[in-house]
Write a protein that holds these residues in place. Structure first.
Motif, PDB file in Angstrom:
ATOM      1  N   GLN A   1       0.864  -1.181   0.000  1.00  0.00           N
ATOM      2  CA  GLN A   1       0.000   0.000   0.000  1.00  0.00           C
ATOM      3  C   GLN A   1       0.901   1.231   0.000  1.00  0.00           C
ATOM      4  OE1 GLN A   1      -2.404   0.613   3.609  1.00  0.00           O
ATOM      5  NE2 GLN A   1      -4.191   0.830   2.288  1.00  0.00           N
ATOM      6  N   ALA A   2       0.872   1.995  -1.084  1.00  0.00           N
ATOM      7  CA  ALA A   2       1.755   3.149  -1.222  1.00  0.00           C
ATOM      8  C   ALA A   2       1.145   4.352  -0.525  1.00  0.00           C
ATOM      9  CB  ALA A   2       1.998   3.455  -2.700  1.00  0.00           C
ATOM     10  N   VAL A   3       1.738   4.713   0.602  1.00  0.00           N
ATOM     11  CA  VAL A   3       1.310   5.925   1.302  1.00  0.00           C
ATOM     12  C   VAL A   3       2.540   6.842   1.293  1.00  0.00           C
ATOM     13  CG1 VAL A   3       0.082   6.797   3.310  1.00  0.00           C
ATOM     14  CG2 VAL A   3      -0.203   4.429   2.652  1.00  0.00           C
ATOM     15  N   VAL A   4       3.160   7.092   2.434  1.00  0.00           N
ATOM     16  CA  VAL A   4       4.475   7.737   2.422  1.00  0.00           C
ATOM     17  C   VAL A   4       5.527   6.679   2.121  1.00  0.00           C
ATOM     18  CG1 VAL A   4       6.196   8.955   3.785  1.00  0.00           C
ATOM     19  CG2 VAL A   4       3.793   9.598   3.958  1.00  0.00           C
ATOM     20  N   THR A   5       5.418   5.537   2.817  1.00  0.00           N
ATOM     21  CA  THR A   5       6.230   4.371   2.496  1.00  0.00           C
ATOM     22  C   THR A   5       5.325   3.320   1.848  1.00  0.00           C
ATOM     23  OG1 THR A   5       5.815   3.395   4.659  1.00  0.00           O
ATOM     24  CG2 THR A   5       7.762   4.792   4.452  1.00  0.00           C
TER      25      THR A   5
END
Length: 478
Positions: A444-448
């Motif tokens: 899941q691409a969030v900040v990382t």
């Protein structure tokens, strides 16, 4: 840098742009496949975030120009950095290029040299052992949350010292996950929404204010402790069986001749705490997941650890003797991030690989994209720690950009590797078996690039014992 227009070619645009929102639907729905697909369209590809164009660099050699060779023409900035600056202030990760950045980096550099980190190593190990050893056997645990809690606790010990009051540690631990969620929300929403007096925005502002107050208390505690230590008579013994509390890395800033203001100290502490949690905790969670999928890797890790530590707990000086563990962690960093999208801002019209980048435009580079390039990393979806052996690693160094490069390269890289190795080794020592109990997690691409869900159970040996007792680290016999 400003070549004639004839020297440049039209920058290819990514397909799938929609009116008004541009490629925002792809960035929200499937950002990782979208980013890796851009490589097919050219070395620099234009995308649109709403109506605003951004230029994604897909060639690692051009990314190094942005970060190193031509860094003066690509300043720290862009939508993500601007949003994070609302939270970090002018910490080292977000402060604009210039004299302030150079001064603060010079002041902080001694905190993160290997020798200085080593003085906090055993305290970090003891903190990690106490937390990992307290897990209940057979209980399904949220591994991502656990890894974030442990990395935060270990970093607090390293940053502020071993005598940080318990209530401050507890409140830091409770506050940081909510703050990280709020910060992520700030980076993905339009700036006009984040400025509205909405309940979520007000709650985030209040949490950040509370975090700054906690940091103030930690700084005041450290200052008082240092003053008390200086006032103690020379040679005054501590109570029998007690060790003197260790100061933290942050003392370096508090005692620097060129003093930072209280606001600057807060900004740097927030930056360090956030970096220590999000990137390190994410990497460790993915590492444990990959170990559950690869029994051969687990067997080699445990054999190396047993050979180095014998029958005793880990010591800080053991870390350099665990090269396979380091390769496993580096492969997790390669495969999963930690950051997936980073931005810079062009300071003038710039030619980059034959493409004209206009002044003021966002330039985007992606460690995830580069580290999944099959030209540099064959079979990039395969988890292969041996791609980091000295014989093979030399061919891939130019594409491994997880910690950035150049004058803005992550200052905490040495600390990150030490903390990663300490926590991984401790989990392996204290728990002979662990198994995934949830479905396989999805990135899941969030900040990382974080796991969307990941639970595991940790079990003792068949006879109910653990291979290494929970005794103190110092004094192990060889």
């Amino acid at each position: 840098m400003n070549d004639s227009p004839a020297a440049t070619a039209p920058t290819p645009a990514a397909p799938g742009r929609l009116p008004l929102i541009g490629h925002a639907h792809r960035l929200a729905r499937d950002p990782l496949p979208f980013f890796t697909s851009l490589r097919r369209h050219g070395s620099v590809v234009r995308i649109n975030i709403g109506p605003t164009p951004a230029y994604v660099v897909t060639d690692p050699a051009l990314t190094r120009r942005v970060l190193v060779t031509d860094a003066v023409h690509f300043t720290k900035g862009g939508k993500i950095i601007d949003a994070l600056r609302m939270f970090f202030g002018d910490g080292l990760a977000t402060v604009a290029d210039g004299d302030t950045h150079l001064r603060n980096r010079r002041l902080m550099q001694p905190m993160f040299n290997k020798a200085h980190i080593a003085t906090r190593g055993d305290a970090m190990i003891d903190q990690v052992r106490s937390m990992v050893g307290a897990w209940r056997a057979g209980e399904a645990r949220d591994v991502y949350a656990d890894m974030n809690d442990i990395t935060l606790a270990a970093f607090l010990v390293a940053l502020f010292g071993t005598d940080l009051p318990g209530h401050l540690q507890d409140e830091f631990t409770a506050l940081m996950p909510a703050i990280m969620k709020g910060t992520i929300r700030q980076t993905v929403l339009p700036s006009w929404i984040t400025r509205l007096p909405l309940p979520a925005n007000r709650a985030h502002t209040a949490r950040v204010a509370r975090l700054r107050a906690l940091i103030d208390q930690a700084i005041d505690h450290r200052t008082r402790a240092a003053a008390d230590g200086a006032a103690e008579p020379a040679g005054c013994p501590h109570a029998a069986g007690q060790q003197a509390p260790q100061e933290g890395l942050f003392t370096t800033l508090l005692t620097a001749e060129d003093q930072l203001t209280r606001q600057q100290l807060q900004d740097e502490a927030i930056t360090l705490l956030t970096g220590a949690i999000e990137t390190t905790g994410t990497t460790l969670a993915w590492t444990l997941y990959e170990i559950t999928r690869h029994p051969g890797i687990e067997e080699r890790l445990r054999a190396e650890l047993a050979a180095v530590c014998q029958d005793g707990p880990l010591r800080y000086e053991d870390l350099d003797r665990l090269p396979y563990a380091r390769r496993v962690l580096q492969e997790a960093v390669r495969k999963y991030g930690p950051a997936w999208m980073v931005t810079r801002t062009a300071t003038q019209d710039v030619d980059l690989g034959g493409h004209r980048i206009p002044a003021g435009a966002d330039v985007v580079w992606s460690p995830y994209l580069h580290q999944h390039d099959p030209a540099s990393f064959p079979d990039p979806e395969v988890f292969d720690p041996d791609r980091w052996t000295p014989e093979r690693a030399s061919a891939t160094r130019g594409s491994f950009l997880a910690f950035g490069d150049g004058r803005r390269k992550c200052i905490g890289e040495n600390f990150a590797w030490s903390e990663l190795q300490i926590i991984l080794a401790t989990v392996l020592q204290l728990w002979p078996r662990f198994d995934l109990t949830s479905r396989p997690p999805r990135p899941q691409a969030v900040v990382t690039v974080k796991p969307d869900a990941m639970t595991m159970t940790f079990r003792q040996a068949v006879d109910g014992t653990r291979p290494v007792d929970g005794g103190p680290t110092p004094g192990r016999a060889r």
